[in-house]
Design an enzyme around this catalytic site. Structure first.
Site, PDB file in Angstrom:
ATOM      1  N   GLY A  10       0.773  -1.217   0.101  1.00 22.25           N
ATOM      2  CA  GLY A  10      -0.025  -0.214  -0.082  1.00 22.25           C
ATOM      3  C   GLY A  10       0.922   1.233   0.110  1.00 22.25           C
ATOM      4  O   GLY A  10       2.117   1.142   0.073  1.00 22.25           O
ATOM      5  N   ASP A  41      -3.538 -13.095   3.432  1.00 22.14           N
ATOM      6  CA  ASP A  41      -5.003 -12.648   3.832  1.00 22.14           C
ATOM      7  C   ASP A  41      -4.722 -12.097   5.261  1.00 22.14           C
ATOM      8  O   ASP A  41      -4.866 -13.220   6.172  1.00 22.14           O
ATOM      9  CB  ASP A  41      -6.080 -13.487   3.135  1.00 22.14           C
ATOM     10  CG  ASP A  41      -7.487 -13.217   3.727  1.00 22.14           C
ATOM     11  OD1 ASP A  41      -7.458 -11.927   4.530  1.00 22.14           O
ATOM     12  OD2 ASP A  41      -8.541 -13.764   3.543  1.00 22.14           O
ATOM     13  N   ASP A 107      -6.869   9.738  12.269  1.00 22.83           N
ATOM     14  CA  ASP A 107      -7.347  10.902  12.711  1.00 22.83           C
ATOM     15  C   ASP A 107      -8.927  10.793  12.829  1.00 22.83           C
ATOM     16  O   ASP A 107      -9.559  11.554  13.532  1.00 22.83           O
ATOM     17  CB  ASP A 107      -6.840  12.198  12.325  1.00 22.83           C
ATOM     18  CG  ASP A 107      -7.190  12.406  10.709  1.00 22.83           C
ATOM     19  OD1 ASP A 107      -7.738  11.385  10.094  1.00 22.83           O
ATOM     20  OD2 ASP A 107      -7.070  13.414  10.373  1.00 22.83           O
ATOM     21  N   TYR A 129     -15.745   4.262   8.947  1.00 21.73           N
ATOM     22  CA  TYR A 129     -14.212   3.944   8.918  1.00 21.73           C
ATOM     23  C   TYR A 129     -13.587   4.294  10.265  1.00 21.73           C
ATOM     24  O   TYR A 129     -12.829   3.476  10.995  1.00 21.73           O
ATOM     25  CB  TYR A 129     -13.672   4.915   7.816  1.00 21.73           C
ATOM     26  CG  TYR A 129     -12.408   4.758   7.761  1.00 21.73           C
ATOM     27  CD1 TYR A 129     -11.292   3.658   7.190  1.00 21.73           C
ATOM     28  CD2 TYR A 129     -11.483   5.923   8.209  1.00 21.73           C
ATOM     29  CE1 TYR A 129     -10.020   3.769   7.320  1.00 21.73           C
ATOM     30  CE2 TYR A 129     -10.103   6.165   7.986  1.00 21.73           C
ATOM     31  CZ  TYR A 129      -9.535   4.919   7.531  1.00 21.73           C
ATOM     32  OH  TYR A 129      -8.082   5.047   7.311  1.00 21.73           O
ATOM     33  N   LYS A 133     -11.692   1.906  12.938  1.00 22.91           N
ATOM     34  CA  LYS A 133     -10.200   2.313  13.372  1.00 22.91           C
ATOM     35  C   LYS A 133     -10.196   2.196  14.711  1.00 22.91           C
ATOM     36  O   LYS A 133      -9.260   1.936  15.431  1.00 22.91           O
ATOM     37  CB  LYS A 133      -9.666   3.529  12.873  1.00 22.91           C
ATOM     38  CG  LYS A 133      -9.469   3.578  11.186  1.00 22.91           C
ATOM     39  CD  LYS A 133      -8.788   2.487  10.887  1.00 22.91           C
ATOM     40  CE  LYS A 133      -7.776   2.657   9.905  1.00 22.91           C
ATOM     41  NZ  LYS A 133      -7.122   1.073   9.270  1.00 22.91           N
TER      42      LYS A 133
END
Ligand SMILES: NC(=O)c1ccc[n+]([C@@H]2O[C@H](COP(=O)([O-])OP(=O)(O)OC[C@H]3O[C@@H](n4cnc5c(N)ncnc54)[C@H](OP(=O)(O)O)[C@@H]3O)[C@@H](O)[C@H]2O)c1
Length: 290
Positions: A10, A41, A107, A129, A133
């Site tokens: 990534g 995975d 954040d 999201y 997180k």
């Protein structure tokens, strides 16, 4: 020293791989495994145990995550697994192997109403999201109490395709010349991936030296910009016209995007602090395949 970087294919993971280049590093990818990355995975405990058992790392960095809003809405279960289950499983695996762990968070765990946010500020995520997180952070802390959790704002850096970062998408809108409205309310702090990767490396070194760190660490650029302001900066720097760009409030009006999650980084010890890079100078809108 041996390191395993999960999510090494990534945007951030590629930079973290470079930052750990002097160690014996194993990098993992999932869909992208070019350049010798191991396919893992991260929602499979067996796959994680296998790679950790083979590499026997001293330190593990988790850059696995699903940060594309399209996937959050169209495949929420998969996105949740990649953000939460993967974090928990990697933390459990690292703990079993006796490896130190640096976990990447966001954040977006904050609501953006009362910035700045310190590492001890109360999280209150506004969207899925951010909730994932935060759940990931809680799972990491439970599985690997000594882990360092590094919260970061929006990142930019060398991309493999234009849609890989919000910033390159904005650059594409600037260059396209078609009328475009960009949010001018929500403030973001675009931070270079190499700066973030350097903090990861310094955190890892501190953990390996046996230093005790607070479990949550913040790092962020200082310059706050809305998407519209980023577009104007990009246009100015590359001599492009701006007449087709209009300020708007779409992100703020959506109600699920925090307005300003400025991270207070003053708790980060001087020795762990990297040199700061300026968006105006460092941002490159170009991309290279591969
Ligand atoms: N980019 C940002 O602006 C930003 C800001 C704050 C925090 N973060 C966080 O920083 C971390 C890295 O973000 P990034 O921008 O580098 O994301 P990215 O470019 O989308 O990379 C995500 C990485 O996770 C891997 N991955 C996803 N699902 C997986 C799964 N089920 N099993 C194994 N690997 C999986 C991907 O592998 P493949 O691509 O090979 O499939 C890729 O290596 C994430 O936790 C993200 O939430 C990012």
């Amino acid at each position: 020293m041996r390191a395993v970087i999960f999510g090494a294919s990534g945007l951030l993971g590629r930079s973290v791989m470079r930052a750990f280049g002097d160690m014996a590093v194993t990098g993992t990818g999932f869909g992208r495994t070019a350049g010798g990355l191991v396919e893992v995975d991260a929602t499979s405990p067996y796959a994680i145990a296998r790679v950790l058992g083979q590499a026997r790392p001293d330190v593990v960095v988790t850059c696995v995550g699903e940060r594309r809003p399209g996937v959050w809405s169209f495949a929420p279960d998969r996105a949740r697994e990649s953000n939460v289950d993967a974090a928990r499983l990697i933390a459990e695996g690292a703990h079993r192997e006796g490896a130190r762990l640096v976990h990447i968070s966001s954040d977006y765990v904050f609501d953006g109403v009362t910035p700045p946010y310190g590492p001890d500020s109360l999280p209150n995520p506004l969207n899925a999201y951010g909730r994932w997180k935060l759940m990931a952070e809680q799972a990491v802390r439970a599985a690997s109490p000594d882990a360092a959790i590094l919260r970061l704002p929006v990142l930019y850096g060398p991309v493999q395709h234009p849609a890989e970062t919000n910033l390159t998408e904005i650059a594409r809108l600037v260059a396209a010349g078609a009328p475009a409205e960009l949010d001018d309310v929500c403030v973001r702090y675009p931070t270079h991936v190499d700066e973030a990767a350097e903090v990861c490396r310094r955190l890892a070194d501190a953990l390996l030296a046996g230093e005790r760190l607070g479990s949550v660490v913040h790092w962020s650029a200082e310059q706050g910009l809305t998407k519209y302001r980023m577009a104007l900066r990009i246009a100015q720097r590359f001599g492009l016209p701006t007449g087709h760009l209009r300020p708007g409030d779409a992100d703020a009006a959506s109600g699920d995007r925090p307005v300003d999650c400025r991270l207070d980084c003053r708790d980060l010890p001087e020795a762990l602090t990297p040199a700061r890079r300026l968006f105006d100078i460092e941002f490159r809108p170009s991309w290279s395949p591969g």
